[in-house]
Write a protein that holds these residues in place. Structure first.
Motif, short mmCIF file in Angstrom:
data_model
loop_
_atom_site.label_atom_id
_atom_site.label_comp_id
_atom_site.label_asym_id
_atom_site.label_seq_id
_atom_site.Cartn_x
_atom_site.Cartn_y
_atom_site.Cartn_z
N ALA A 1 0.85 -1.19 0.00
CA ALA A 1 0.00 0.00 0.00
C ALA A 1 0.88 1.23 0.00
N LEU A 2 0.44 2.27 -0.72
CA LEU A 2 1.19 3.52 -0.77
C LEU A 2 0.25 4.71 -0.78
N ASP A 3 0.79 5.85 -0.41
CA ASP A 3 0.06 7.11 -0.45
C ASP A 3 0.23 7.69 -1.85
N PRO A 4 -0.85 7.80 -2.63
CA PRO A 4 -0.69 8.25 -4.03
C PRO A 4 -0.26 9.71 -4.14
N ARG A 5 -0.42 10.48 -3.07
CA ARG A 5 -0.09 11.90 -3.13
C ARG A 5 1.40 12.16 -3.12
N ASN A 6 2.18 11.24 -2.57
CA ASN A 6 3.63 11.46 -2.48
C ASN A 6 4.46 10.21 -2.79
N GLY B 1 -4.62 -14.43 -8.62
CA GLY B 1 -5.74 -13.56 -8.27
C GLY B 1 -5.20 -12.22 -7.82
N TRP B 2 -5.78 -11.14 -8.37
CA TRP B 2 -5.33 -9.78 -8.07
C TRP B 2 -6.51 -8.91 -7.65
N PHE B 3 -6.22 -7.92 -6.83
CA PHE B 3 -7.19 -6.86 -6.58
C PHE B 3 -6.43 -5.62 -6.12
N ILE B 4 -6.77 -4.48 -6.72
CA ILE B 4 -6.16 -3.20 -6.35
C ILE B 4 -7.28 -2.20 -6.11
N LEU B 5 -7.22 -1.52 -4.98
CA LEU B 5 -8.25 -0.56 -4.59
C LEU B 5 -7.62 0.81 -4.39
N MET B 6 -8.29 1.84 -4.93
CA MET B 6 -7.79 3.20 -4.81
C MET B 6 -8.70 4.03 -3.91
N HIS B 7 -8.08 4.71 -2.97
CA HIS B 7 -8.72 5.71 -2.12
C HIS B 7 -7.89 6.97 -2.30
N PRO B 8 -8.47 8.16 -2.17
CA PRO B 8 -7.67 9.37 -2.40
C PRO B 8 -6.39 9.46 -1.56
N GLN B 9 -6.37 8.78 -0.41
CA GLN B 9 -5.20 8.87 0.47
C GLN B 9 -4.39 7.58 0.53
N LEU B 10 -4.88 6.50 -0.05
CA LEU B 10 -4.18 5.23 0.05
C LEU B 10 -4.58 4.32 -1.11
N VAL B 11 -3.59 3.71 -1.74
CA VAL B 11 -3.82 2.71 -2.78
C VAL B 11 -3.23 1.40 -2.29
N ALA B 12 -4.04 0.34 -2.30
CA ALA B 12 -3.59 -0.95 -1.77
C ALA B 12 -3.85 -2.04 -2.79
N GLY B 13 -2.90 -2.94 -2.93
CA GLY B 13 -3.05 -4.05 -3.87
C GLY B 13 -2.61 -5.37 -3.27
N ALA B 14 -3.24 -6.45 -3.71
CA ALA B 14 -2.89 -7.78 -3.22
C ALA B 14 -2.84 -8.77 -4.38
N TRP B 15 -1.95 -9.73 -4.25
CA TRP B 15 -1.83 -10.85 -5.19
C TRP B 15 -1.91 -12.14 -4.41
N VAL B 16 -2.59 -13.14 -4.96
CA VAL B 16 -2.68 -14.47 -4.34
C VAL B 16 -2.39 -15.52 -5.40
N GLY B 17 -1.64 -16.52 -5.04
CA GLY B 17 -1.33 -17.61 -5.96
C GLY B 17 -0.42 -18.62 -5.31
N PHE B 18 0.38 -19.31 -6.10
CA PHE B 18 1.36 -20.29 -5.62
C PHE B 18 2.70 -19.97 -6.27
N ASN B 19 3.77 -20.36 -5.63
CA ASN B 19 5.10 -20.12 -6.22
C ASN B 19 5.23 -20.82 -7.57
N ASP B 20 4.61 -21.97 -7.70
CA ASP B 20 4.59 -22.70 -8.97
C ASP B 20 3.25 -22.42 -9.64
N SER B 21 3.26 -21.78 -10.79
CA SER B 21 2.01 -21.39 -11.45
C SER B 21 1.22 -22.58 -11.98
N ARG B 22 1.81 -23.78 -11.98
CA ARG B 22 1.07 -24.97 -12.38
C ARG B 22 0.10 -25.41 -11.30
#
Length: 786
Positions: free
Chosen positions: A402-407, A631-652
């Protein structure tokens, strides 16, 4: 001139001088040799460690890493060591050390000339002995590079000079303390305190005479006298140390026989450092800080640097907890899908054999002469081996940033479910296909070049020729309807066929350039039509940074790890901030934010509203890759942007579920839970709004219509006096108040001749999911090519 150049020059000069003097040598000319020796020693002094260096080595001041809210995140120590004072070390350790390594330690001034001469005499007779004092050993341990490692006269002279400097600077107790805190004891344990914990599970002050003798005995040869793997040698060496202690009066002779019969009794346990609050972040920061320190002539291990980072320890804790919670839920699903805890019972035989072939045990079996079939059969029958292998392969992994998009300041960073189990960083190191989370780049490029959210494409089968005779045929989870679909609904419901047609219209080159400008600056992007659906692997950090650009009105801010570096006195050495770079026009960005709100309000991300009850002004995007590998999801808020990834080390390996494999159900809950916690704790403002008119969702519009109908039907109001409308009267739209969770929209009468106002959004045909349905799919297009 370097030290090596000087030594070569000096050696050549002495050789030529010896040749010239040899015919004329007489007894009185031999007096020149000591003078030359002294001259050589004086010349070597500048090439030995300086006093300032010795002070820095003795006082171990690792860089301290602090969060933005003042919490200690980590200390960058060069080794696994904890400094203890001499008073905290058992006196029997000191007695054993002096009796064995340097019995005249308190009488000499860095060099024991008597012992040196004795060692030289024995060496000439063929019995090689060491004559180094503890101070010389300390000099060699602290400065191996400056003094050198080769067995030469020059190295011994530099060692002696450094020992004299140490003796001049420190007291005997300080030298002993430094020596005992810096000497290595294997297993990454440095210093007597770590050695005591590693081999006897106690502190240095609790060591008895037998344990002290065992550890001091290791100093003659750590590996050879390792009490863990060579207990017999270690026992013999321990008894020699005990004998030395008796010989020099540190132990009564009457106790020796009984002590020598006692076993070692090792209580071995490798010491591990606490991972800290943000271990993956600290791992990345260490690499960056080493580079900065080298460029600015600082040492991160000894200069006592204070590093102020961007991490918020409260948000970091929330992120860690949210990821762990969802990771545990998904692990149960993975265990069931793959045949129980740590099992591969449901694995395809070919896949299971492929897993086995990638192990070191398989390679060892083949190197030992086994053929492939026998090696597979042997290892497959080993239950312990297969359980470990399958546990590693089917362990669910996840990452969050997660990061602050303003800076651009990074506020939370979780690189895996468990740093001690999997230190690989899935935020900045892992590159995975982003799936539909890449689509905003396509829509952003289209809006930049004049497209409108109301523009439509026909939902039809798409065939796009690519290089050679191949054809790309993207698909959705429902068959083509043949009806027009607006761009707004194309992104809200993650329509692959609509996005593919838009990509064809905009062009892959423009999309790739925009992705670069917005934040995907390290990963390679294939400039092909399928890039629209996220087929080029990228990092989670790059994607969240890019969404930060969207949340920041189209200005890219380089992700920032550190705000300030101070010295140990608190003086500021450097300050850091990101400079904005325009990546997308303000108008195009605000349009993009507006349509991405619909993903949350009525599209594939509605669980943010329905399940996590988040009413803040947010926008985002789900993403799922082929076969539900990521699986991905990224959400934007004016003060914070947060993203998550879910999976396995082996893509098979996947969750084997069209439901749980989707980003809306695997990654979204991590962000939903985190954002819910953040809003409740008021670390971000629930009333903050993007600087663009928010388009109400279908649900909000329906509520508004019901309220209006109710008011008109059941409320009696006096009939207004008719007035003539003038051209000065303008339509007025009532915006949602900042604190109101539900938007109410009313319209004033339009002025004569005014153009009809377009609807806020177009209600689409019944093929689209209902607004209350949070199971809308963003499943990826088929990658089949012909």
């Amino acid at each position: 001139m370097t030290a090596s150049d000087f030594k070569a020059w000096a050696k050549a000069v002495l050789a030529r001088l010896a040749v010239r003097l040899r015919p004329h040598l007489r007894p009185r000319t031999l007096l020149l040799l000591p003078a030359l020796f002294v001259l050589y020693v004086l010349v070597l002094i500048p090439f030995t460690p300086g006093i300032r260096d010795i002070r820095r080595a003795k006082v171990d001041r690792p860089a301290q890493i602090y969060s933005a809210d003042g919490k200690l995140l980590a200390e960058f120590k060069p080794t696994h060591r904890e400094w203890v004072s001499l008073k905290e070390i058992s006196p029997q350790v000191v007695d054993a050390l002096i009796a064995t390594e340097d019995r005249r330690f308190y009488q000499h001034h860095g060099i024991d000339f008597k012992r040196t001469a004795s060692a030289a005499l024995h060496t000439l007779k063929g019995d090689k002995q060491g004559g180094s004092t503890l101070t010389q050993q300390l000099a060699r341990n602290l400065y191996p590079e400056e003094i050198g490692r080769s067995q030469t006269v020059t190295r011994k002279l530099k060692e002696a000079i450094t020992a004299f400097k140490i003796e001049a600077l420190y007291s005997k107790d300080e030298i002993l303390e430094t020596y005992l805190n810096t000497v290595p004891f294997l297993y990454n344990a440095y210093g007597i305190e770590m050695a005591a914990r590693t081999y006897f599970d106690k502190s240095a002050g609790q060591l008895d005479v037998l344990q002290s003798a065992t550890l001091i005995g290791m100093l003659k040869g750590n590996s050879y006298y390792n009490p863990v793997i060579n207990p017999e040698r270690a026992l013999d060496r321990r008894n020699i140390v005990l004998g030395q202690m008796v010989k020099f009066g540190h132990l009564p002779a009457a106790k020796l026989d009984a002590l020598e019969k006692r076993p070692l009794r090792i209580d071995f346990e490798r010491q591990t450092e606490e991972p800290g609050r943000a271990p993956h972040f600290a791992q990345q920061l260490r690499k960056w800080l080493i580079g900065w320190a080298d460029d600015n002539d600082y040492n991160i291990y000894s200069d006592g640097l204070i590093v102020r980072t961007t991490i918020d320890s409260r948000l970091q804790t929330m992120a860690t907890n949210s990821l762990a919670w969802q990771g545990n839920q998904l692990q149960s699903i993975a265990n069931a899908a793959w045949g129980g805890r740590g099992g591969c019972a449901n694995a395809d035989a070919n896949l299971a054999h492929a897993f086995i072939r990638e192990t070191g045990d398989y390679r060892a079996a083949r190197d030992g002469g086994m053929n492939d079939a026998d090696a597979i059969k042997k290892l497959g029958a080993d239950r312990a081996f297969m359980q470990t292998l399958c546990e590693n392969k089917t362990r669910v992994q996840a990452a969050f940033v997660a990061l602050d998009p303003r800076n651009g300041q990074i506020k939370a960073w979780v690189g895996s479910r468990d740093f001690t189990q999997d230190p690989f960083d899935h935020v900045a190191q892992a590159r995975r296909q982003p799936g539909s989370t890449f689509k905003p780049f396509v829509y952003g490029a289209a809006f930049e070049h004049g497209a409108k959210p109301t523009d439509t494409f026909i939902d039809q089968a798409v065939e796009i020729p690519v290089k050679g005779a191949e054809t790309w045929r993207p698909t959705d989870d429902s068959p083509p309807s043949g009806r027009p679909v607006s761009l707004r609904d194309g992104i809200a419901y993650s329509k692959n066929r609509i996005t593919a047609q838009l990509m064809e219209s905009v062009g892959p080159g423009r999309v790739a350039r925009l992705a670069r400008d917005m934040g995907v600056r390290e990963s390679h992007l294939d400039v092909v039509p399928s890039l629209a659906l996220g087929t080029s692997p990228v990092t989670l950090k790059e994607m969240v940074s890019s969404y930060g650009t969207i949340a920041n009105d189209g200005s890219y801010m380089e992700p920032l790890l550190v705000t300030r570096i101070e010295n140990k006195e608190g003086e500021v050495l450097a300050q850091f901030e990101s400079a904005p770079e325009r990546a997308l026009s303000v108008d195009a960005t605000r349009t993009l934010v507006d349509v991405m709100r619909d993903v949350i309000n009525r599209g594939t991300g509605t669980a943010i509203r329905t399940r996590f009850n988040i009413r803040a002004d947010v926008a985002g995007k789900t993403g799922t890759t082929q076969d539900n590998a990521d699986g991905w999801f990224i959400l934007m808020h004016p003060q914070l942007v947060a993203g998550a990834w879910v999976g396995f080390n082996d893509s098979r390996v996947t969750l084997r579920s069209d439901y749980w494999g989707q980003g809306a159900h695997s990654a979204l809950p991590i962000i939903g839970d985190f954002m819910q916690r953040s809003l409740r704790s008021r670390l971000i403002d629930a009333n903050a709004r993007f600087d663009t008119q928010e388009t109400p969702s279908l649900w909000h519009t329906m509520v508004t219509r019901v309220r209006t109908w109710f008011a008109q039907t059941f409320t009696k109001e006096p009939k207004p006096t008719a007035t003539k409308q003038t051209s000065a009267q303008k339509p007025v739209r009532v915006k949602r108040a900042p604190a109101e969770p539900v938007a109410e929209v009313t319209e004033a009468p339009e002025a004569p001749g005014a153009q009809p106002q377009p609807p806020l959004f177009t209600t689409m045909p019944p093929i689209l999911p209902s607004p209350a349905d949070d199971t809308a799919s963003d499943a990826p297009a088929s990658q089949t090519q012909q």
